[in-house]
Design a protein around this motif. Structure first.
Motif, short mmCIF file in Angstrom:
data_model
loop_
_atom_site.label_atom_id
_atom_site.label_comp_id
_atom_site.label_asym_id
_atom_site.label_seq_id
_atom_site.Cartn_x
_atom_site.Cartn_y
_atom_site.Cartn_z
N CYS A 198 0.82 -1.35 -0.20
CA CYS A 198 0.26 0.18 -0.05
C CYS A 198 0.65 1.25 -0.06
CB CYS A 198 -0.98 0.10 1.37
SG CYS A 198 -2.32 -1.20 1.12
N LEU A 199 2.11 1.14 0.79
CA LEU A 199 2.82 2.30 0.76
C LEU A 199 3.52 2.45 -0.62
CD1 LEU A 199 4.75 2.08 4.10
CD2 LEU A 199 2.82 3.64 3.53
N GLY A 200 3.76 1.45 -1.42
CA GLY A 200 4.02 1.54 -2.64
C GLY A 200 3.31 2.01 -3.73
N PHE A 201 2.14 1.66 -3.61
CA PHE A 201 0.79 2.15 -4.24
C PHE A 201 0.52 4.03 -3.90
CE2 PHE A 201 -1.94 -1.67 -4.94
CZ PHE A 201 -0.87 -2.32 -5.99
N VAL A 202 0.85 4.29 -2.84
CA VAL A 202 0.92 5.69 -2.54
C VAL A 202 1.97 6.36 -3.15
CG1 VAL A 202 1.07 7.50 -0.74
CG2 VAL A 202 -0.33 5.39 -0.14
N ALA A 203 3.13 5.84 -3.21
CA ALA A 203 4.33 6.46 -3.89
C ALA A 203 3.98 6.70 -5.22
CB ALA A 203 5.46 5.77 -3.41
#
Length: 164
Positions: free
Chosen positions: A147-152
């Motif tokens: 999810c943090l990768g998707f935010v980035a």
């Protein structure tokens, strides 16, 4: 319309982070929907490769999300009662006003679930609760990273296309 899609997409990727820990929200799926909404704007050209690969990652993560806690519980000698107890305890712990209530709730729920299964063997219940808890932490960490990768990814794509 682009502004509404941009805001809704950003809300989705942020809610996806919370869904990494809460079993009620499918975190990676919600974050992926946020990426999809970004691609529905007029300023961002559709990229089927990014959407397809990220969807594939979501499917794999979703499958692993169900198998990792169960494997942890089974590896430490637990039953399905421990798995259910983990999920119920996590939900209850989320609403209890203590720091890290959902984490404590997951462990306590697994322990209580195993005691319901076999109240005589407290050591096995503790061991199974530990396995369930470790599986939950591993699964949650994995979903959080995605999810943090998707935010980035969302921020980079939005920045490139909306800030000139």
């Amino acid at each position: 319309m682009d502004t509404i899609l941009l805001i809704l997409g950003f809300v989705c990727v942020i809610v996806g982070i919370f869904g990494s820990f809460l079993p009620v929200l499918p975190g990676p799926i919600v974050s992926w929907i946020g990426l999809l909404l970004l691609y529905f704007t007029e300023k961002v050209a559709m990229n089927y490769w990014i959407l397809g690969i990220s969807l594939f990652v979501v499917v794999i993560i979703s499958i692993l999300d169900y198998t990792i806690p169960a494997k942890g519980t089974r590896k430490f000698g637990g039953s399905s009662y421990g798995i259910w107890g983990t999920n119920i305890g996590m939900l209850v712990g989320f609403f209890v006003p203590i720091p890290f209530g959902f984490v404590i709730g997951a462990f306590v729920g697994a322990f209580v679930g195993e005691l319901i299964y076999n109240s005589q063997d407290k050591n096995r219940a503790l061991k199974a609760a530990t396995g369930s808890f470790l599986g939950f932490l591993a699964s949650s960490f994995m979903k959080l990273v995605v999810c943090l990768g998707f935010v980035a990814l969302y921020v980079v794509i939005a920045f490139r296309n909306f800030v000139s």
